[in-house]
Design a protein around this motif. Structure first.
Motif, PDB file in Angstrom:
ATOM      1  N   ARG A  27       0.994  -1.068  -0.069  1.00 16.63           N
ATOM      2  CA  ARG A  27      -0.023   0.099  -0.017  1.00 16.63           C
ATOM      3  C   ARG A  27       0.788   1.323   0.018  1.00 16.63           C
ATOM      4  O   ARG A  27       1.681   1.200   0.881  1.00 16.63           O
ATOM      5  N   PRO A  31      -0.366   7.930  -0.349  1.00 17.14           N
ATOM      6  CA  PRO A  31      -1.467   7.907  -1.592  1.00 17.14           C
ATOM      7  C   PRO A  31      -1.845   9.208  -2.100  1.00 17.14           C
ATOM      8  O   PRO A  31      -2.117   9.520  -3.244  1.00 17.14           O
ATOM      9  N   THR A  32      -1.795  10.292  -1.296  1.00 19.49           N
ATOM     10  CA  THR A  32      -2.345  11.520  -1.665  1.00 19.49           C
ATOM     11  C   THR A  32      -1.244  12.373  -2.899  1.00 19.49           C
ATOM     12  O   THR A  32      -1.814  13.066  -3.582  1.00 19.49           O
ATOM     13  N   TRP A  39      -2.568   5.616  -8.481  1.00 20.06           N
ATOM     14  CA  TRP A  39      -3.405   4.993  -7.602  1.00 20.06           C
ATOM     15  C   TRP A  39      -4.260   3.555  -8.038  1.00 20.06           C
ATOM     16  O   TRP A  39      -4.306   2.582  -7.344  1.00 20.06           O
ATOM     17  N   LEU A  43      -4.630   0.000  -6.954  1.00 15.08           N
ATOM     18  CA  LEU A  43      -6.054  -0.650  -6.507  1.00 15.08           C
ATOM     19  C   LEU A  43      -6.399  -1.712  -7.363  1.00 15.08           C
ATOM     20  O   LEU A  43      -7.193  -2.643  -6.651  1.00 15.08           O
ATOM     21  N   PHE A  44      -6.406  -1.605  -8.665  1.00 15.00           N
ATOM     22  CA  PHE A  44      -7.024  -2.555  -9.575  1.00 15.00           C
ATOM     23  C   PHE A  44      -6.330  -3.446 -10.329  1.00 15.00           C
ATOM     24  O   PHE A  44      -6.785  -4.534 -10.456  1.00 15.00           O
TER      25      PHE A  44
ATOM     26  N   GLU B 708     -10.703   0.376   0.330  1.00 17.80           N
ATOM     27  CA  GLU B 708      -9.745   0.961  -0.435  1.00 17.80           C
ATOM     28  C   GLU B 708     -10.162   1.794  -1.612  1.00 17.80           C
ATOM     29  O   GLU B 708      -9.677   2.622  -2.049  1.00 17.80           O
ATOM     30  N   ASP B 709     -11.409   1.246  -2.234  1.00 16.09           N
ATOM     31  CA  ASP B 709     -11.821   1.854  -3.431  1.00 16.09           C
ATOM     32  C   ASP B 709     -12.772   3.075  -3.090  1.00 16.09           C
ATOM     33  O   ASP B 709     -13.517   3.562  -3.856  1.00 16.09           O
ATOM     34  N   GLY B 893      -8.952   3.954   1.827  1.00 16.64           N
ATOM     35  CA  GLY B 893      -9.984   4.704   0.912  1.00 16.64           C
ATOM     36  C   GLY B 893     -10.021   5.987   0.480  1.00 16.64           C
ATOM     37  O   GLY B 893     -10.586   6.608  -0.290  1.00 16.64           O
ATOM     38  N   ARG B 895      -7.704   8.188  -0.536  1.00 13.26           N
ATOM     39  CA  ARG B 895      -7.338   8.604  -2.142  1.00 13.26           C
ATOM     40  C   ARG B 895      -8.472   8.359  -3.319  1.00 13.26           C
ATOM     41  O   ARG B 895      -8.470   8.983  -4.094  1.00 13.26           O
ATOM     42  N   SER B 896      -9.143   7.234  -2.715  1.00 12.44           N
ATOM     43  CA  SER B 896     -10.205   7.089  -3.941  1.00 12.44           C
ATOM     44  C   SER B 896     -11.169   7.917  -3.830  1.00 12.44           C
ATOM     45  O   SER B 896     -12.103   7.997  -4.890  1.00 12.44           O
TER      46      SER B 896
END
Lengths: 91, 1000
Positions: A27, A31-32, A39, A43-44, B708-709, B893, B895-896
């Protein structure tokens, strides 16, 4: 039905475990500061390899510990299991 | 004794008569018979009709590969069972069996007309025909297909029998108790391996046990006698478990195998005594030795499916094992030596037999043996036609051309009442391939044999492609020694005498003088697919064996193509001009033979189907007539009807009482997680969207948890019990998943945090008391406590004592009313509850269930995760921006929440809906539209919660609507089946917008 060697409990039936998908996806610490694309990558995006894959597993109906597994998805051979935080074995 | 019972054997006790019914007619057999052998001993061959053409069909084999003789057992009772193979069912007194797929009877079957119109129903008939006209589907095609589909009848009542599961571990598991399985078992058991041998028949010894031929001897004994002695010795060994009547169903990875043991199926109904019928063995074996043998192949020629046409080795088994001669005037049609053993055996008992062999000549010992006995052999010949409506009465044969592609010369007619066919042998590689093993193709006898790479299982005997007795014994011994690392065995110097097969000739589809289109050369007997169908599929462009299989349905019947798959492959290869080995095989999937549902589910039926969780107050709820709702595995009171009240009336009454005076809810099912550790506050900061560091000890806070999404995952109130100690509550259904998710982050992403999580859901019971009189009730229960707003404000907690029992009191509210929750150790839950009811009596305290709870919170616009959210809603979509911290650097979550997709303004957002008619209650899940004129009508959202509020005296609803935030006050439409309901978008808080009641 795999026989999985939990690094904490030893060999147990697969029905005691749950798979948590690809391993070694860290992780992001900031993240910002990531773009949408960066991101989304975290995430995906998953590799879903046919062949040797590094996976996260949880001994959900046992010690509840998470650990990592090296598994060949083409023949379900488990090559190694190792604890979280340990380096993956070099082939 | 009937005229077909020609032989006495040690396997059938001819002193013990067993009577049974078949198709309503009574017959006799003997103890040791199968239904098939008993029928054959009575001269009954015709036992069923084929699936598609309704052609008369007879018993063909003697085992699990049987395609034709499938019966309905125990008709018209809750014990009735369809598709039972007559070749496998052991005869018992009073057995009632009947034919399937025929109406009105097997002898005269209306469906037989299909046989005459067969040229109009070729492969793919259904796909081609039922496409048009479209309107015919519902009224004509579907009912017709449903009527004619399926084999046999399902029981209409619940299964009264018991089924069991058993988990076992062993060092060596041997599958199959034939000659190679016996050898392997002896070696394993004698070398101190904990061994299990399973065999699907009731007697060990496979097809060796009934061998008595001069040409096949082991240590100077007939092979049948030799193995008999070996079995006797094996049974005396200590560390072996022998399970007969147990068939392997599945071979999964890591040597995990399922086997079904038949415990009472062979007993008369009145002797079963309500015991266990079948047991599913779940075996984890260190090493597996597969010794499943081989299945004899039929031959494919015109009209090869008449009753009386049987596999040659089966004819031999019926004769030498059961003592039944399948015919008195036999003809054998073969391409290999094994059928000569049948001929010799028949001839030695004085029964007439002739042989038609497609080979040009053979001089092997067994062929010479047959010739010496005077068996007439027609070399280089093939059967071109068969005759006889309900049983074969004659055949027509012709000579083959040099290359076997055609027939030459004159037709020759031969009378017979049994035609024993043998097309060679197919190793049963099912188990090997199920375990993940690959196959190699062996050209010389056109067989697929195991290619072993797995270190933990081997194949021995004829399933490994070893067909000669000498090979079987020597190779099995050698392989097992190697596999188990044993240096010497008793089989090392076994002397074996056997006739060796010298000549081979294989023709997958035998030639005929009749044109191909007019021949009915069956490949799959149960599903009625012919060589013509396979060729048609190829002409229509199907190439892959998997596609041809599905298009023609070859190999898709209950026998799963045990007899048919190899011929289908062979004919495809010949027709397409490719090598058979390059085609591969279809996938062998479990189960090997059909399993009963009972054996699959075992004891997990009725009350044991799933776990039921009950709170400690459950008994009180039952005594007070609560109706229950399932929430996850929990039973929660749904509502408490008084007298004849329905759901609506009860909920209206409960809701009103809770706001007017006092209500009480069993909230014990909410998930509770005890969080401790020096980093507990930091941990909560990271998992919830709002800030937690500044929450004082003794205070409570509502938190929202995201994935996280960025989508809402769970919510609940968390209380700070101490400096490093929190109690988190979760939704009832989400409790286990939330704990897993938090553990995941702690163990994998943030192992540096000093935090410990413990589920305490079951440890505490919770009574939630709400309403304007709740404070008075609490004061009665805790007389020493100051419940003033200053001393005990909203969103705080205090410890309390009831009769010296510690409890926690939280002043929190999910209804918007003044409200308290009391947590107490579960064992005191019911007495706490009763105390609350007693104390609340003067205020008419009203117990309420989940439905009222949902209504009350909806009046306040509080969401229920999972009802108003569906995994696609962010807190912003829910108009809960207030709970998302802007200051915190990070949380799960965060950032999402500003990805390009989550900041779209036209996302579905939570709004309130008011119906123009205040008495109209919307249906939850109903679609919402704004413009009915533009077709297709765009659906812009749906109703998530809807109730009639007794406190507002009107209907209220929550909904998610595209760009809902901007639509406040706008008119929308909820179209229903018979009307359009006009609604107006409102705020989602309907009652007490100023939050006054919380401090009432």
């Amino acid at each position: 039905m795999f026989l999985i060697n939990c690094p904490y409990c030893g060999e147990r039936d697969q029905s005691e475990f749950s798979c948590g998908g690809e391993a070694h996806i860290v992780r992001p610490k900031q993240p910002t500061e990531l773009s949408d694309d960066q991101w989304a990558e975290y995430l995906f995006m998953r590799k879903n390899i046919k062949g040797v894959q590094f996976e996260r597993w949880n001994h959900a109906h046992g010690c509840r510990k998470w650990f990592n597994m090296v598994r060949d998805t083409s023949n379900d051979k488990i090559h190694a299991v190792y604890k979280m935080g340990e380096k993956p074995p070099v082939e | 004794m009937t005229k077909y019972r020609v032989n006495k054997t040690k396997h059938v006790d001819q002193t013990k008569t067993v009577s049974f019914d078949f198709d309503g007619k009574s017959y006799h057999g003997f103890e040791g018979d199968t239904l098939a052998s008993a029928l054959l001993s009575n001269g009954v061959h015709l036992v069923g009709r084929s699936f598609k053409y309704h052609r008369p069909r007879g018993i063909m084999s003697c085992g699990s590969e049987e395609p034709n003789a499938i019966c309905q057992i125990n008709e018209d009772t809750d014990l009735t069972e369809p598709n039972v193979r007559a070749t496998e069912i052991e005869l018992y007194e009073g057995l009632k069996a009947s034919s399937q797929n025929c109406w009105p009877s097997v002898n005269f079957d209306i469906g037989g007309i299909n046989n005459f119109i067969s040229s109009f129903i070729p492969a793919g008939f259904y796909y081609k025909t039922f496409m048009w006209p479209k309107s015919f589907w519902k009224k004509i095609y579907e009912p017709l297909i449903r009527w004619s589909a399926g084999l046999g009848k399902s029981p209409t009542k619940p299964d009264p029998e018991l089924y069991d599961h058993k988990h076992v571990h062993c060092d060596v598991l041997i599958i199959g108790g034939g000659i190679s399985g016996i050898i392997a078992s002896k070696i394993a058991a004698k070398n101190n391996f904990k061994t299990i041998l399973i065999e699907d028949k009731n007697i060990l010894g496979g097809s060796t046990i009934f061998q008595k031929n001069e040409n096949y001897k082991i240590n100077d004994k007939y092979s049948g006698e030799w193995i008999y002695e070996e079995i006797a010795e094996l049974k005396k060994l200590d560390n072996i478990t022998i399970k007969t009547r147990t068939s392997l169903a599945a071979y999964h990875s890591y040597n995990y195998l399922l086997a079904k043991e038949n415990i009472s199926d062979h007993l008369p109904l009145d002797k079963r005594n309500g015991g266990i019928r079948q047991r599913l063995w779940k075996i984890r074996a260190d090493k597996v030795i597969v010794a499943t043998g081989a299945i004899e192949r039929p031959l494919v020629f015109n009209n090869n499916d008449r009753p009386g046409i049987m596999l040659s080795n089966s004819v031999k088994k019926y004769l030498d094992f059961y003592g039944v001669s399948c015919g008195l005037n036999n003809v054998i049609f073969t391409n290999n030596d094994s059928a000569y053993e049948t001929a010799v055996s028949l001839k030695e008992k004085g029964i007439s037999v002739e042989i038609i062999d497609i080979r040009k000549k053979s001089n092997s010992k067994i062929v010479k043996n047959a010739e010496q006995l005077g068996v007439k052999i027609y070399w280089n010949s093939t059967v071109v036609n068969t005759f006889g409506l309900r049983k074969i009465n004659s055949i027509e044969i012709m000579n083959l051309s040099e290359d076997g592609s055609n027939v030459v010369g004159d037709k020759n007619r031969i009378n017979c009442d049994c035609l024993a066919i043998s097309g060679g042998w197919t190793p049963m590689v099912h188990m090997h391939t199920q375990s993940g093993g690959k196959l190699d193709f062996r050209e010389i006898d056109q067989t697929f044999i195991p290619n072993e790479i797995d270190k933990n299982h081997i194949n021995v005997g004829s399933c490994n492609g070893d067909f000669e007795l000498e090979e079987i014994i020597n190779n099995t011994n050698k392989k097992v020694k190697n596999f188990l690392k044993v240096s010497e065995t008793e089989f090392d110097n076994t002397s074996v005498l056997n006739s060796k097969e010298l000549d081979k000739r294989n023709i997958w589809l035998l030639p005929n003088y009749i044109s191909e289109g007019k021949c009915k050369s069956f490949i799959d007997f149960q599903n009625d697919s012919t060589a013509k169908d396979i060729k048609l599929a190829l002409r229509e462009g199907f190439k892959s064996i998997e596609h041809v299989k599905r298009y023609t349905t070859t190999g898709m019947a209950t026998d799963q193509g045990k007899l048919s798959n190899m011929h289908a492959l062979g004919i495809i290869a010949d027709t397409a001009g490719v090598k058979m080995g390059t085609l591969g095989t279809t996938t062998f999937r479990p189960p090997f033979t059909p399993l009963t549902f009972g054996s699959i589910v075992g004891r997990s039926v009725g009350n044991f189907f799933d776990i039921t969780r009950k709170t400690s107050i459950h008994e009180w709820h039952i005594q007070n007539d609560a109706k229950f709702e399932n929430v996850g595995q929990w039973k929660r009171p749904w509502y408490y009807p008084i007298n004849e009240e329905g759901l609506h009336d009860a909920v209206q009454r409960e809701s009103k009482a809770a706001r007017d005076s006092a209500g009480i809810l069993d909230a014990s099912t909410l998930g509770k997680i005890d969080i401790q550790g020096t980093d507990a506050s930091e941990f909560l900061n990271r998992v919830y969207t709002n800030a937690w560091s500044k929450l004082g000890i003794g205070k409570c806070r509502y938190g929202l948890m995201l994935n996280e999404d960025g989508m809402v995952y769970d919510d609940g109130v968390t209380t700070r019990l101490g400096e490093n100690h929190y109690l988190m509550t979760t939704t009832t259904g989400g409790a286990a998943n939330v704990l897993s998710k938090l553990e995941d982050y702690l163990q994998t992403e943030w192992p540096e945090l000093d935090v410990y999580l413990t589920s305490v859901t079951d440890h505490y019971s919770t009574a939630s008391i709400c309403g304007p009189n709740s404070k008075k009730i609490l004061t009665k229960i805790f007389p020493d406590k100051d419940f003033s707003d200053d001393a005990f404000p909203h969103m705080s907690y205090q410890n309390g004592k009831i009769d010296e029992i510690n409890c926690r009191i939280m002043r929190i509210s999910f209804t918007g009313e003044l409200s308290y929750e009391i947590n107490i150790e579960s064992k005191f839950g019911k007495s706490l509850w009763e105390k609350c009811i007693e104390a609340g009596k003067e205020f008419k305290i009203t117990p309420y269930g989940t439905e009222t709870m949902h209504l009350l919170r909806a009046e306040k616009g509080f969401i229920i995760v999972g009802q108003d959210t569906d995994g696609t809603m962010t807190p912003i979509d829910l108009q809960m921006d207030w709970i998302v911290s802007k200051k915190k650097y990070d949380f799960i979550g965060k950032r999402s929440l500003y990805r390009s997709d989550t900041i779209r303004e036209d996302r579905k957002q939570l709004v309130g809906l008011l119906t123009d008619d205040p008495n109209e209650i919307l249906e939850e899940g109903a679609q919402i539209v704004s413009d009915m004129s533009k077709k297709p009508v765009e659906m812009i959202g749906h109703v998530t919660s809807s109730y009639f509020s007794p406190n507002l005296n009107k209907s209220i609803a929550l909904a998610v609507v595209k760009s809902g935030k901007k639509l406040n006050g706008q008119k929308l439409i909820v179209p229903m089946e018979n009307k359009n309901i006009n609604v107006t978008v409102s705020e989602s808080v309907f009652l007490d917008k100023e939050n006054k009641r919380i401090n009432a």
